[in-house]
Design a protein around this motif. Structure first.
Motif, PDB file in Angstrom:
ATOM      1  N   ASN A 245      32.308  28.603  51.335  1.00  0.00           N
ATOM      2  CA  ASN A 245      32.233  29.552  50.225  1.00  0.00           C
ATOM      3  C   ASN A 245      32.435  30.991  50.691  1.00  0.00           C
ATOM      4  N   LEU A 246      32.203  31.233  51.975  1.00  0.00           N
ATOM      5  CA  LEU A 246      32.411  32.583  52.493  1.00  0.00           C
ATOM      6  C   LEU A 246      33.872  32.998  52.401  1.00  0.00           C
ATOM      7  N   SER A 247      34.779  32.040  52.513  1.00  0.00           N
ATOM      8  CA  SER A 247      36.207  32.371  52.410  1.00  0.00           C
ATOM      9  C   SER A 247      36.545  32.880  51.014  1.00  0.00           C
ATOM     10  N   ILE A 248      35.852  32.368  49.987  1.00  0.00           N
ATOM     11  CA  ILE A 248      36.091  32.843  48.616  1.00  0.00           C
ATOM     12  C   ILE A 248      35.605  34.285  48.467  1.00  0.00           C
ATOM     13  N   VAL A 249      34.431  34.582  49.024  1.00  0.00           N
ATOM     14  CA  VAL A 249      33.915  35.954  48.986  1.00  0.00           C
ATOM     15  C   VAL A 249      34.845  36.898  49.734  1.00  0.00           C
ATOM     16  N   PHE A 250      35.296  36.445  50.892  1.00  0.00           N
ATOM     17  CA  PHE A 250      36.184  37.272  51.703  1.00  0.00           C
ATOM     18  C   PHE A 250      37.529  37.478  51.014  1.00  0.00           C
ATOM     19  N   MET A 251      37.995  36.476  50.311  1.00  0.00           N
ATOM     20  CA  MET A 251      39.239  36.587  49.559  1.00  0.00           C
ATOM     21  C   MET A 251      39.126  37.640  48.460  1.00  0.00           C
ATOM     22  N   PHE A 252      37.999  37.654  47.769  1.00  0.00           N
ATOM     23  CA  PHE A 252      37.789  38.643  46.709  1.00  0.00           C
ATOM     24  C   PHE A 252      37.727  40.058  47.280  1.00  0.00           C
ATOM     25  N   ILE A 253      37.031  40.239  48.411  1.00  0.00           N
ATOM     26  CA  ILE A 253      36.923  41.566  49.030  1.00  0.00           C
ATOM     27  C   ILE A 253      38.288  42.074  49.467  1.00  0.00           C
ATOM     28  N   SER A 254      39.094  41.209  50.076  1.00  0.00           N
ATOM     29  CA  SER A 254      40.424  41.628  50.538  1.00  0.00           C
ATOM     30  C   SER A 254      41.343  41.949  49.358  1.00  0.00           C
ATOM     31  N   LEU A 255      41.219  41.205  48.258  1.00  0.00           N
ATOM     32  CA  LEU A 255      42.026  41.510  47.068  1.00  0.00           C
ATOM     33  C   LEU A 255      41.693  42.887  46.500  1.00  0.00           C
ATOM     34  N   ILE A 256      40.414  43.192  46.401  1.00  0.00           N
ATOM     35  CA  ILE A 256      40.008  44.495  45.869  1.00  0.00           C
ATOM     36  C   ILE A 256      40.445  45.614  46.815  1.00  0.00           C
ATOM     37  N   THR A 257      40.409  45.352  48.117  1.00  0.00           N
ATOM     38  CA  THR A 257      40.874  46.359  49.087  1.00  0.00           C
ATOM     39  C   THR A 257      42.360  46.622  48.918  1.00  0.00           C
ATOM     40  N   MET A 258      43.145  45.563  48.739  1.00  0.00           N
ATOM     41  CA  MET A 258      44.580  45.731  48.490  1.00  0.00           C
ATOM     42  C   MET A 258      44.837  46.580  47.253  1.00  0.00           C
ATOM     43  N   PHE A 259      44.148  46.255  46.186  1.00  0.00           N
ATOM     44  CA  PHE A 259      44.362  46.949  44.921  1.00  0.00           C
ATOM     45  C   PHE A 259      43.931  48.414  45.015  1.00  0.00           C
ATOM     46  N   MET A 260      42.762  48.658  45.575  1.00  0.00           N
ATOM     47  CA  MET A 260      42.239  50.016  45.673  1.00  0.00           C
ATOM     48  C   MET A 260      43.139  50.908  46.522  1.00  0.00           C
ATOM     49  N   SER A 261      43.564  50.428  47.667  1.00  0.00           N
ATOM     50  CA  SER A 261      44.402  51.242  48.557  1.00  0.00           C
ATOM     51  C   SER A 261      45.775  51.487  47.954  1.00  0.00           C
ATOM     52  N   GLY A 262      46.327  50.501  47.234  1.00  0.00           N
ATOM     53  CA  GLY A 262      47.623  50.706  46.601  1.00  0.00           C
ATOM     54  C   GLY A 262      47.579  51.748  45.503  1.00  0.00           C
TER      55      GLY A 262
END
Length: 574
Positions: A245-262
Motif C-alpha cells: 500500500n505504500l506504493s499507492i501513497v508514494f504514487m499519489f505524492i509523486s503525481l502531486i509533485t509533478m503537477f505542482m512543479s509544472g
C-alpha cells in the motif's frame, strides 16, 4: 591560474576516459548478466570484523559512467565559467568530493556505507550552495541542509532497525523478507529518505532554493548526483514496495509533485528556477513510474534526463554570463541572432525535455506514457499525469519563446556573441550525446524489442496533450497573458501558485513550532529552576561558606581566646 586551467583539463581527460571504461564494462555486465560483490576486511577488533562491501552490476556501472561523464564536461565548462574566481582550486575539490560521494553511494550495498555517501552529498551540497557568501546563499544552504538532514535521520533509524537481521547488507536478504513485519517500518523510513533527497512534496522548496549555487554546480546537482540519489535508493529497495500500500501513497505524492512543479514553472520568470522546477517535475515522473513497478524504465528516464538537463543548465549559464548575470527571462529575447550556437543547444535540450520524436527524451517519456496508459489506475491520476505532461511542453515552449523569439528588452547598447569556446566545446559534446543516448540506452536496457498495441484514442492522447501544451505555451508567451491577466486580475492566485502553494512557508513554520517549544523548555529548565538550584544556587552556597570562612580567619585570635575560656570554665566545674 595556469595551474588551475591545467588541473581542469587533466581532470576532464581522466574522468572522460574513466567514464568510457565504466560504460563499456556496464554493457558487458548487462549482456552477460554479471554481478560482482566485493567484501574487504578493513580491520578486526576483539573478534569484530569491520568489512567494506562493494556492489558492481550493470546498473551501478552505467550510472557511474554517466556521473563521471557529466562531471568531466562540467569541470571543463567551469574552466571558463569560473575563470574570474580566485578560489577555483577549492571549487574543483568540492565538485570532486561531491562526485565521489555519489559514486560511493552508487556502489554501496550496505546501509552504513550508503549513509556515508548520503551524508557526504548533504555536506558538500551545503558547502557548494553557500559558495557565494551572502545572506541569500546562506538561507538557501540552510534550507537545503536541514531538509536533507531529515533523510539522514531516517537512514540512521533504518540502520538501527536493521539490527533485527544481524547485517546491514540489505542486498543479501531483501528478496526473502518482503512479508516480514519489521520490513514495513524500514519501507517507510526509506521512502521518507528518498522523498527528502529527491525533493518530493512536502520537501520540495529546497530544490529551487539550491539555485543560489554556481551554475556548474546546479548542472551537476540537477542532472545526475544529489536529486537522483533518492530515485536510485528507491530503485535498489524496490522489491520491498511491490504489492504494498505504500506504493499507492508514494504514487499519489509523486503525481502531486509533478503537477505542482509544472504549474509553478509556468508562473516563474527566473531562468534557473524554471529549469529547477522542470527537474522537480521529472523527478516526480521517475518516482511515479518506480511506484508503478517499472524500475528499469525509471532508470532509463533517469539517464536520458541527466544528459539533456545538464546541457540545459550549461546553456543557461552561458546566457546568464553574456547578459551581465541577468536571470529574468522578461529582459531577454531575440538572442538567437546573436548567440546561435548556444540557442541551438538550448532549444534541442528543451525539445528533449518535451519528448520530441527521436530525441533522447522521446524514447523514455513516450514509453512511460504508453506503459501507464495500459494500466488500471483511476481517472484522477490519469488526468493529472497527462496534464502534467502538457505543462512540461507548455513551460518549455514559453521559455524558448522568451529567450529566442520575443523582443530584446535588456540594455540598448550591448555586445553579445558566442565567444566562450571552452564552454561551447563541453556543450557540443553534451549535445551530441543527448541526441543519440536515448536510442543507445534503449538497446542496452531493453535488448528484447517489445511491441505495444494500444487503441487509437490512447495513442493519439499523447500527441494531443503535447500539441495543446505547445499551443498554450506559444499563445500565452506571445500575448503576455501571464503578465496581464494573472498578475493583475488574479494576484492572490498567482502569488499562491508562484510560491509553490505556500509549501516554503509551511516548511519554515513547521520546524518553528518545536523550536519555540524547545526555547520555552530551555528557558524554564536551563535558564530557570535548574539554573537557580544548579549552577547559580551552588554558587550562592559556596559564596556564603567562603564569606563565613573568611570572617573566621579574620577573627581567629578572638575566637581562639573565647573557645579557650569556655573550655577552661567547663574543665573547672566538671
Amino acid at each position: 591560474m595556469l595551474f588551475n586551467y591545467s588541473l581542469c583539463f587533466l581532470l576532464f581527460i581522466y574522468l572522460f576516459i574513466f567514464s568510457l571504461i565504466l560504460f563499456i564494462m556496464g554493457i558487458y555486465f548487462s549482456l552477460f548478466d554479471l554481478v560482482i560483490f566485493i567484501e574487504y576486511e578493513l580491520f578486526m577488533f576483539n573478534s569484530s570484523q569491520f568489512i567494506m562491501t562493494l556492489l558492481f552490476d550493470w546498473v551501478s556501472l552505467v550510472f557511474m559512467s554517466f556521473v563521471l561523464f557529466i562531471s568531466s564536461m562540467i569541470i571543463s565548462y567551469s574552466e571558463e565559467y569560473m575563470s574570474g574566481d580566485y578560489l577555483l582550486d577549492r571549487f574543483i575539490i568540492l565538485v570532486l568530493m561531491f562526485v565521489f560521494s555519489m559514486m560511493f553511494l552508487i556502489i554501496s550495498p550496505n546501509m552504513i556505507s550508503i549513509l556515508l555517501g548520503w551524508d557526504g552529498l548533504g555536506l558538500v551540497s551545503y558547502c557548494l550552495v553557500i559558495y557565494y557568501q551572502n545572506v541569500k546563499s546562506f538561507n538557501a544552504g540552510m534550507i537545503t541542509a536541514l531538509s536533507n538532514r531529515v533523510g539522514d535521520s531516517m537512514l540512521l533509524m533504518c540502520i538501527a532497525w536493521m539490527f533485527n537481521y544481524g547485517s546491514w547488507n540489505f542486498f543479501m536478504y531483501m528478496d526473502f523478507l518482503v512479508t516480514d513485519y519489521n520490513i514495513n517500518f524500514i519501507c517507510i523510513l526509506i521512502m521518507v529518505a528518498a522523498m527528502t533527497k529527491s525533493a518530493q512534496i512536502p520537501f520540495s522548496p529546497w530544490l529551487p532554493a539550491a539555485m543560489a549555487a554556481p551554475t556548474p554546480v546546479s548542472s551537476l546537482v540537477h542532472s545526475s548526483t544529489l536529486v537522483t540519489a533518492g530515485v536510485y535508493l528507491m530503485i535498489r529497495f524496490n522489491p520491498l514496495y511491490l504489492n504494498s500500500n505504500l506504493s499507492i501513497v508514494f504514487m499519489f505524492i509523486s503525481l502531486i509533485t509533478m503537477f505542482m512543479s509544472g504549474v509553478c514553472a509556468n508562473f516563474e520568470f527566473d531562468l534557473k528556477k524554471i529549469i529547477a522546477l522542470s527537474t522537480l517535475s521529472q523527478l516526480g515522473l521517475m518516482m511515479f513510474i518506480i511506484s508503478y513497478g517499472y524500475i528499469y524504465l525509471a532508470f532509463f528516464h533517469l539517464l536520458t534526463h541527466a544528459m539533456f538537463k545538464a546541457l540545459l543548465f550549461m546553456c543557461s549559464g552561458v546566457i546568464i554570463h553574456s547578459l551581465k548575470d541577468c536571470q529574468d527571462i522578461r529582459y531577454l529575447g531575440n538572442i538567437f541572432n546573436q548567440m546561435p550556437l548556444t540557442c541551438i543547444c538550448f532549444i534541442i535540450s528543451s525539445l528533449c525535455l518535451c519528448g520530441f520524436p527521436f530525441m533522447s527524451g522521446f524514447y523514455s517519456s513516450d514509453l512511460i506514457l504508453d506503459i501507464y496508459s495500459m494500466g488500471y489506475l483511476n481517472l484522477f491520476s490519469y488526468f493529472i499525469f497527462y496534464f502534467s505532461t502538457g505543462l512540461t511542453v507548455m513551460y518549455s515552449v514559453r521559455l524558448i519563446y522568451y529567450l529566442a523569439i520575443s523582443d530584446y528588452s535588456f540594455f540598448s547598447f550591448h555586445y553579445i556573441y558566442d565567444n566562450s569556446y571552452i564552454m561551447l566545446r563541453s556543450m557540443f559534446i553534451m549535445l551530441m550525446t543527448s541526441i543519440v543516448i536515448g536510442c543507445l540506452l534503449s538497446w542496452i536496457i531493453f535488448p528484447t524489442p517489445s511491441f505495444i498495441m494500444m487503441p487509437l484514442n490512447l495513442k493519439l492522447m499523447v500527441l494531443l496533450v503535447c500539441l495543446l501544451g505547445l499551443f498554450f505555451g506559444w499563445f500565452l508567451g506571445i500575448y503576455n497573458l501571464f503578465d496581464v491577466i494573472v498578475m493583475y486580475l488574479f494576484k492572490n492566485f498567482s502569488y499562491f501558485i508562484g510560491n509553490m502553494w505556500f509549501i516554503p512557508y509551511i516548511t519554515v513554520s513547521v520546524p518553528f513550532i518545536p523550536m519555540k517549544i524547545g526555547y520555552n523548555i530551555m528557558s524554564v529548565t536551563d535558564f530557570g529552576w535548574f539554573e537557580y538550584y544548579g549552577g547559580q544556587g551552588l554558587y550562592r552556597v559556596l559564596m556564603i561558606l567562603s564569606i563565613f570562612n573568611q570572617s573566621i580567619q579574620n577573627t581567629m585570635f578572638y575566637i581562639f581566646f573565647i573557645l579557650f575560656s569556655f573550655w577552661f570554665i567547663l574543665f573547672i566545674f566538671i
